[in-house]
Scaffold this active site. Structure first.
Site, PDB file in Angstrom:
ATOM      1  CB  CYS A   1     -23.100 -24.683  72.627  1.00  0.00           C
ATOM      2  SG  CYS A   1     -22.364 -23.762  71.281  1.00  0.00           S
TER       3      CYS A   1
ATOM      4  CB  CYS B   1     -19.224 -24.384  71.705  1.00  0.00           C
ATOM      5  SG  CYS B   1     -20.524 -23.156  71.789  1.00  0.00           S
ATOM      6  CG  ASP B   2     -19.046 -27.947  73.638  1.00  0.00           C
ATOM      7  OD1 ASP B   2     -18.047 -27.202  73.597  1.00  0.00           O
ATOM      8  OD2 ASP B   2     -19.938 -27.846  74.492  1.00  0.00           O
TER       9      ASP B   2
END
Ligand code: NAP
Length: 543
Positions: free
Chosen positions: A365, A368-369
């Site tokens: 992701c 997200c990261d």
């Protein structure tokens, strides 16, 4: 230290006689004293100090519960309560951590009145559902609400914060910052519109929120777009249970409820499915460019107008019959129909090291990261729409990104391929990732160039695996539904599965896997369900 000595007439001007009378009655029933400290400083204009004193005096005219003291900035009290600017009002500091940085005049008079009354009451007056959310907070939160005396919406947000500080004393502290008196602070936080709310220096809300959303934003440390109340009922009776809260499930809920069916959504994780972690969506009609999470928030808030959503609740068993019984980790539902909109999960590479370095360099992701890899060298595996979207997003974040694809052509849409070329993102063609290596975290990839027949090791700080999705058919299989050769739920054009009363929609059915087609399938399935529950086709079959 001085007691208020402002002339009575000036104080009376701030509170007209009728308001005084109303306040007198409101304060009379309060069980607690209301300590109120005013801190003043040498750099302050004398008229500011006078106004602040008049305000305090005005309230002392209507109640003797207010225990007012004025202190200077160089007093021991200022050091004790950590006051470094003036004017500042501090409310009941032995019990709560609530301050007003400035003088609460104009619209902010409402904040002052409510704060004094709540402190005298010793209760937050928050709804039980809101308190439940605040109870989840387990670490201190320093809240700042930027306000101005001419903003009619500001008191609502300021009072939300005050109530939270009263509900969780010791954990939640609040500064209401009057931007007129604290231009430097407003500048530092770029708070150029009010109200704006920060928690531990993170912006958690722009504008005034209902108390539930304020609490949810404070708990999540980001602006919450919707509030899902916790449900206690051990049994829920409904017409339709929708399993899965992605675009298909959310749309089905809206359509089912609007046809007159009672529907609920059960979602074991977060709403939105894959869309929630998609960096940018550019092909949802009407929204030329929108963050995936934003799109989900809009859809979820819309669905919540019609149905209850049971979040972080996993369906354990579905027993067909009349009614159908759905058992979750928390309760039992009975329904006349079930819609499986369970979506799909990220496919794994299945390369050695993938599991070991998941969360230590290997990610699924970029939304997200991605920010964690700014300035670092990262590979994205895949050649479809997702891989190209993720690569572009990472580049946008300042990541040094390389696309690694196992073939010599991408299957992503033309305009995404064009954007990839424009961004100058290098592609390693015909390349397989054979292994992910490292120590504490991932450090390198073992790559096999299929055309050259050569295997080499290249250093990378991260790998984003973006090679498609696998349908989540666990429940469908347990129910004994027919599954296609590709592993999707077999269904007819009306989204009926092989079992009467059980339907499917979205990525779990296969097909184009677009947000708009999933939403379309959800709508169509809901309309079929409405028709079928009104004229059950299986009864015709039995006749
Ligand atoms: P996808 O279209 O199925 O593409 C998967 C990619 O990963 C393919 O290039 C495939 O290679 C590669 N791949 C699969 N297994 C692999 C393995 N074991 N090792 C190495 N590479 C592997 O998946 P997606 O890109 O995630 O998209 C999923 C669906 O969502 C698609 O229908 C897509 O159109 C849709 N989507 C749309 C958008 C958009 O419209 N903007 C954005 C994201 C996703 P091969 O090419 O060799 O098979």
């Amino acid at each position: 230290m001085t007691e208020s000595s402002a002339p009575r007439s000036r104080a009376e001007k701030l509170l007209p006689p009728q308001v005084q009378e109303e306040l007198r009655q409101a304060f009379a029933v309060l069980p607690h004293d209301i300590p109120l400290l005013l801190f003043t400083g040498p750099a302050q204009a004398p008229e500011e100090i006078e106004t602040a004193r008049d305000l305090a005096a005005a309230f002392q005219l209507v109640t003797d519960k207010i225990k007012f003291r004025e202190h200077s900035l160089d007093s021991p009290e200022a050091a004790k309560w950590g006051v470094t600017t003036a004017p500042v009002f501090v409310f009941a500091p032995e019990r709560y951590s609530i301050r007003y940085l400035g003088v609460p005049l104009g619209e902010e008079g409402r904040t002052l009145v409510e704060t004094l009354i709540l402190i005298g009451l010793g209760q937050s007056r928050l709804k039980p559902q809101t308190l439940k959310v605040l109870e989840k907070i387990d670490s201190p939160r320093q809240v700042m609400v930027f306000v101005s005396p001419t903003c009619p919406y500001c008191p609502q947000q300021a009072v939300n914060a005050v109530k939270a500080a009263i509900a969780r004393p010791g954990l939640i502290s609040v500064d209401i910052v009057d931007t007129g008196f604290n231009a430097d602070l407003a500048d530092r936080y770029a708070a150029y519109s009010v109200p704006q709310t920060f928690a531990d220096d993170i912006l958690i809300a722009k504008g005034a929120q209902p108390e539930e959303l304020f609490a949810a934003s404070l708990e999540q440390m980001e602006e919450a777009a919707y509030f899902i109340p916790e449900q206690d009922a051990p049994r829920v009776e409904t017409d339709l249970v929708i399993v899965g809260g992605g675009p298909a499930g959310l749309t089905a809920a809206i359509y089912a409820a609007r046809s007159g069916l009672k529907a609920v959504i059960i979602e074991r994780d977060q709403l939105g499915g894959q869309v929630a972690t998609t960096p940018v969506v550019e092909n949802y009609p009407g929204l030329a460019r929108i963050g995936g999470k934003n799109l989900v928030d809009i859809m979820a808030a819309h669905a919540l107008e019609y149905v209850d959503i049971f979040l972080r609740e996993e369906v354990r068993e579905i027993r067909t019959g009349d009614p159908i019984e759905i058992t979750t980790s928390l309760r039992t539902f009975t329904a006349r129909a079930v819609l499986l909109a369970t979506g799909a999960v990220h496919r794994k590479l299945d390369a050695p090291g993938e599991e070991r370095f998941a969360g230590r360099g290997v990610s699924y992701c970029s939304t997200c990261d991605g920010p964690l890899f700014k300035g670092k060298k990262v590979a994205v595996a895949g050649g479809g729409n997702s891989a190209v979207t993720e690569a572009l997003h990472l580049r946008h974040l300042g990541v040094d990104v390389t696309l690694i694809h196992r073939r010599d052509a991408l299957r992503a849409q033309e305009h995404l391929v064009h954007d990839l070329e424009q961004a100058g993102i290098p592609v390693l063609w015909n390349t397989e990732i054979r292994e992910i290596r490292g120590h504490e975290k991932m450090e390198e990839l073992v790559l096999h160039d299929k055309q050259a027949g050569r295997t080499e090791t290249r250093p990378f700080d991260g790998l984003f695996v973006s090679i498609g999705y696998q349908p989540q058919t666990g429940l469908a299989r347990e129910l004994g539904l027919e599954i296609t050769g590709d592993g999707y739920i077999r269904h007819d054009e009306l989204h009926r599965t092989s079992l009467p009363g059980v339907y499917s929609a979205g990525d779990v059915e296969g097909g184009y896997k677009q947000i708009v087609t999933a939403a379309g399938a959800g709508a169509a399935a809901a309309m079929t369900i409405f028709e079928d529950l009104t004229h059950p086709y299986w009864k015709d079959r039995q006749a």
